[in-house]
Structures are given as structure tokens and as C-alpha cells.
Design a protein around this motif. Sequence first.
Motif, short mmCIF file in Angstrom:
data_model
loop_
_atom_site.label_atom_id
_atom_site.label_comp_id
_atom_site.label_asym_id
_atom_site.label_seq_id
_atom_site.Cartn_x
_atom_site.Cartn_y
_atom_site.Cartn_z
N LEU A 1 1.03 -1.27 -0.09
CA LEU A 1 -0.07 -0.03 0.02
C LEU A 1 0.82 1.35 -0.02
O LEU A 1 1.93 1.25 0.49
CB LEU A 1 -0.97 -0.06 1.24
N SER A 2 0.41 2.10 -0.62
CA SER A 2 0.96 3.50 -0.52
C SER A 2 0.11 4.71 -0.10
O SER A 2 -1.09 4.61 -0.49
CB SER A 2 1.51 3.98 -2.04
N CYS A 3 0.85 5.61 0.56
CA CYS A 3 -0.14 6.96 0.90
C CYS A 3 0.91 8.29 0.63
O CYS A 3 1.81 8.33 1.33
CB CYS A 3 -0.61 6.88 2.14
N ALA A 4 0.16 9.21 -0.13
CA ALA A 4 0.82 10.32 -0.37
C ALA A 4 -0.07 11.69 0.47
O ALA A 4 -1.20 11.43 0.17
CB ALA A 4 0.89 10.55 -1.75
N ALA A 5 0.59 12.38 1.09
CA ALA A 5 -0.01 13.37 1.58
C ALA A 5 0.43 14.47 0.79
O ALA A 5 1.68 14.80 0.34
CB ALA A 5 0.48 13.74 3.03
N SER A 6 -0.52 15.61 0.65
CA SER A 6 -0.28 16.63 -0.39
C SER A 6 -0.86 17.83 0.13
O SER A 6 -1.83 17.75 1.14
CB SER A 6 -0.50 16.24 -1.85
N GLY A 7 -0.75 18.92 -0.52
CA GLY A 7 -1.18 20.38 -0.07
C GLY A 7 -0.24 21.26 0.70
O GLY A 7 1.04 21.21 0.75
N ASN A 8 -1.06 22.01 1.52
CA ASN A 8 -0.32 23.02 2.34
C ASN A 8 0.33 22.45 3.65
O ASN A 8 0.03 23.00 4.69
CB ASN A 8 -0.83 24.21 2.66
N ILE A 9 1.47 21.52 3.40
CA ILE A 9 2.16 20.81 4.45
C ILE A 9 3.17 21.49 4.94
O ILE A 9 4.18 21.95 4.38
CB ILE A 9 2.71 19.39 4.28
N PHE A 10 3.24 21.93 6.39
CA PHE A 10 4.37 22.44 7.13
C PHE A 10 5.10 21.15 7.64
O PHE A 10 6.32 21.23 7.44
CB PHE A 10 4.07 23.37 8.10
N SER A 11 4.75 20.48 8.49
CA SER A 11 5.35 19.30 8.88
C SER A 11 4.22 18.08 9.11
O SER A 11 3.12 18.41 9.05
CB SER A 11 6.13 19.59 10.17
N ILE A 12 4.99 16.77 9.20
CA ILE A 12 4.38 15.59 9.46
C ILE A 12 4.54 15.01 10.94
O ILE A 12 5.57 14.60 10.93
CB ILE A 12 4.47 14.61 8.29
N ASN A 13 3.48 15.20 11.86
CA ASN A 13 3.71 14.71 13.07
C ASN A 13 3.74 13.04 13.28
O ASN A 13 4.72 12.47 13.95
CB ASN A 13 2.96 15.28 14.02
N ALA A 14 2.94 12.45 12.34
CA ALA A 14 2.79 11.07 12.36
C ALA A 14 2.25 10.66 11.22
O ALA A 14 1.26 11.54 10.63
CB ALA A 14 1.84 10.44 13.72
N MET A 15 2.61 9.63 10.69
CA MET A 15 1.71 9.11 9.70
C MET A 15 1.81 7.70 9.10
O MET A 15 2.85 6.96 9.57
CB MET A 15 2.51 9.59 8.23
N GLY A 16 0.96 6.86 9.00
CA GLY A 16 0.77 5.43 8.94
C GLY A 16 -0.58 4.92 8.59
O GLY A 16 -1.22 5.43 7.79
N TRP A 17 -0.79 3.70 9.09
CA TRP A 17 -2.13 2.82 8.53
C TRP A 17 -2.92 2.18 9.65
O TRP A 17 -2.21 1.95 10.91
CB TRP A 17 -1.54 2.04 7.87
N TYR A 18 -4.18 2.25 9.67
CA TYR A 18 -5.07 1.71 10.40
C TYR A 18 -5.80 0.88 9.62
O TYR A 18 -5.91 1.17 8.39
CB TYR A 18 -6.15 2.88 11.04
N ARG A 19 -6.66 0.01 10.13
CA ARG A 19 -7.50 -0.95 9.34
C ARG A 19 -8.74 -1.09 10.08
O ARG A 19 -8.81 -1.02 11.36
CB ARG A 19 -6.71 -2.29 9.12
N GLN A 20 -9.86 -1.32 9.61
CA GLN A 20 -11.19 -1.79 9.99
C GLN A 20 -11.90 -2.84 9.43
O GLN A 20 -12.20 -2.69 8.04
CB GLN A 20 -12.03 -0.55 9.90
N ALA A 21 -11.99 -3.93 10.13
CA ALA A 21 -12.78 -5.28 9.48
C ALA A 21 -14.11 -5.04 9.84
O ALA A 21 -14.40 -4.37 10.58
CB ALA A 21 -11.99 -6.45 10.20
N PRO A 22 -14.87 -5.77 8.97
CA PRO A 22 -16.49 -5.59 9.33
C PRO A 22 -16.84 -6.00 10.59
O PRO A 22 -16.40 -7.04 11.40
CB PRO A 22 -16.81 -6.79 8.23
N GLY A 23 -17.51 -5.29 11.34
CA GLY A 23 -17.95 -5.49 12.74
C GLY A 23 -17.14 -5.44 13.92
O GLY A 23 -17.35 -5.63 14.98
#
Length: 120
Positions: free
Chosen positions: A20-42
Motif C-alpha cells: 500500500l502507498s499513501c501520499a500526503a499533499s497540499g499546504n504541509i508544514f510538517s508531518i507529526n505522524a503518518m501510517g495505517w489503520y484498518r477496520q474489519a467488518p463489525g
Amino acid sequence: QVQVVESGGGLVQAGGSLRLSCAASGNIFSINAMGWYRQAPGKQRELVAVFTIASTTNYADSVKGRFTISRDNAKNTVYLQMNSLKPEDTAVYYCYGRIRSTMMFTEDYWGQGTQVTVSS
């Protein structure tokens, strides 16, 4: 304005791999944390893996040794390499970023989610 956008995901057999890839864009000054969560049904949304501002990484116990989070700071992008996938990894995976904008507001941003399905 800031946004995070995921790509990757799909259907894979147990024991297979996905990235998986994830890109942050826009008016970014700094990134304090970045990563992944998931949610399974129920189930509730849960942490999978995340980079913190201290450059530490946190992993859910259930994915340690199988998943690896990495990043490209120049591209404001994080990756999640998922190996030895199990049916219980099936979920919608969400990219997460705690990002400070150039307006100096720090907020949590979420991607739209990408489906990962692992067949047995």
C-alpha cells in the motif's frame, strides 16, 4: 488544504503479499505522524503501523514480523509492505496523517480507505 490519498490493496491468497502507498499533499508544514489503520467488518478501527515525529515506528502485535512500514520524506509518502498475509488481515485499510499545515494548524487526516481481501 491537506489531503492523504492511498493506493494499492486488492485481493490476494493467504501467504501472499501486497503493498500500500499513501501520499500526503497540499499546504504541509510538517508531518507529526503518518501510517495505517484498518477496520474489519463489525470491528473497531485499529492501528496497523505508524511513524511518529520522533522517527519511531509502532506496529500492532498481530502484524509484527509480517508488515513493514517505510517512508519517502521527500515525497511525503509512506508505504506498507504486507507479507505472509492471513485471512484475518482482511479489512479496509486507511492512511492516517497528523499534519501541521502552513497555517500552523495540526489536524488528523484520513484517506478514503482501500480494501484488502485475503482469501484462504
